[in-house]
Write an enzyme that holds these catalytic residues in place. Sequence first.
Site, PDB file in Angstrom:
ATOM      1  N   SER A 213       0.810  -1.206  -0.054  1.00 12.99           N
ATOM      2  CA  SER A 213      -0.182  -0.292   0.132  1.00 12.99           C
ATOM      3  C   SER A 213       0.939   1.431  -0.002  1.00 12.99           C
ATOM      4  CB  SER A 213      -1.090   0.020   1.284  1.00 12.99           C
ATOM      5  OG  SER A 213      -1.740   1.114   1.305  1.00 12.99           O
ATOM      6  N   THR A 214       0.762   2.039   0.957  1.00 10.87           N
ATOM      7  CA  THR A 214       1.671   3.328   1.146  1.00 10.87           C
ATOM      8  C   THR A 214       3.268   2.912   1.053  1.00 10.87           C
ATOM      9  OG1 THR A 214      -0.128   4.095   2.472  1.00 10.87           O
ATOM     10  CG2 THR A 214       2.178   5.472   2.487  1.00 10.87           C
ATOM     11  N   HIS A 241      -2.805  -1.206  -3.034  1.00 11.12           N
ATOM     12  CA  HIS A 241      -4.079  -0.417  -2.840  1.00 11.12           C
ATOM     13  C   HIS A 241      -3.977   0.660  -3.757  1.00 11.12           C
ATOM     14  CE1 HIS A 241      -4.313  -2.113   1.500  1.00 11.12           C
ATOM     15  NE2 HIS A 241      -4.826  -2.987   0.622  1.00 11.12           N
ATOM     16  N   MET A 334      -0.084   1.209   4.868  1.00  6.38           N
ATOM     17  CA  MET A 334      -0.896   1.548   6.272  1.00  6.38           C
ATOM     18  C   MET A 334      -1.892   0.417   6.426  1.00  6.38           C
ATOM     19  SD  MET A 334      -1.766   5.610   6.315  1.00  6.38           S
ATOM     20  CE  MET A 334      -2.741   5.455   4.986  1.00  6.38           C
ATOM     21  N   ASP A 337      -4.125  -5.105   6.276  1.00  3.50           N
ATOM     22  CA  ASP A 337      -4.612  -5.999   5.220  1.00  3.50           C
ATOM     23  C   ASP A 337      -3.396  -6.661   4.814  1.00  3.50           C
ATOM     24  OD1 ASP A 337      -5.986  -6.901   3.000  1.00  3.50           O
ATOM     25  OD2 ASP A 337      -5.364  -5.369   1.470  1.00  3.50           O
TER      26      ASP A 337
END
Length: 397
Positions: A213-214, A241, A334, A337
Amino acid sequence: MNAIAAPPPGTRPAAARPKSDEPIRVMVVDDSAFIRGILARWISEEPDLALVASHPNGRRAVDDVIRSQPDVAILDIEMPEMDGLQALPLILEKRPGTAVIMASTLTRRGAEVSIRALTLGAADYVPKPDSANGLLAAADFRHDLISKVRSLGAGVRRGKSFRTPAPTTARQAPGASAPAATRGAAIPAAAKPKVRLRPASMSAVRALAIGSSTGGPQALTRFFTDAGSALTTIPVFVTQHMPPTFTTILAEHIAKASGRPAAEGVDGEPVRPGHIYVAPGGKHMLVAKSNGTTVIKLSDAPPVNFCKPAVDPMFQSISDVYGSATLALVLTGMGSDGAKGATIIADGGGAVIAQDEASSVVWGMPGATAEVGACSEILPIAEIGPRVVRRISGGRS
């Protein structure tokens, strides 16, 4: 952008707040006075955030960054006089360590520029709703933006660097070991009391699954540059994401970094070794057996962990098909998940490697995976590619 309806109050996890009592200092840069006003209001309503500057173009932001000393800058891409991509390196040159969040539209150009900005030192991006009315109604946009400001601002306070180290070679040769300077830093000292590692899987790797993600685009580029030449005998599945269009551009960047065919997964598409499948924005990507053939399945099921695509359902489906022959990577991001899916993979005899805290932009997803005891290894991003190459070539460590 069609905003996803906000869940009932209290159902969203609270974003981590910085330890410092000092509010996180935020600069907003956008040529729209309306958008600047909305973002300023959102920031002012958060007790741990403080708006220190608001500017209509990149030139004014660059001229002011030393005076205002922001921890986080929200930087629009399309602006007169000096756009966001031009301002980004100048802001980072004048105030190194600033976490810059690029704000872009959900267009191909917006996606291309946002991902390019990540390679130039931006910490993250936020896709903006496509109209002023959409912005007012987008509860998800507000939540995502404030969560990223808060998380990245906390990282700035800890001295976090948001630039992923460049590969030491253009391509890591199969079987090559990690550079000596990166060895021995697998588990950060702060994480050791919470982490229980599993024994490495003894099964040969038949599928590689990656969640991020991030900070993920930067980490994925580093990983595929290091390991791409070895990914000829197994399929690779990636969930990052990202919204639609952005995942299309991400797949193109992965193809360039890896030298392998990479594209968004297509429903019903047969899985082939040597190919990289990226979950398309707005869909969960799964794998399944159909008439004896492994195929991609796209799902329009509700978000999981507030994400769509989500890592957990992909990990679970891959474990169901490949069992102990699954190797999973949980990279920077973040939230949590991937932790549940990684546990399923590990319980099924597969192996899980998490990115370490020091090299992660945000140690949410990999940290959660480590804390539930799903990992066999926790490694810096510079070591993950060489380690995967070794595992694919038959090494067990």
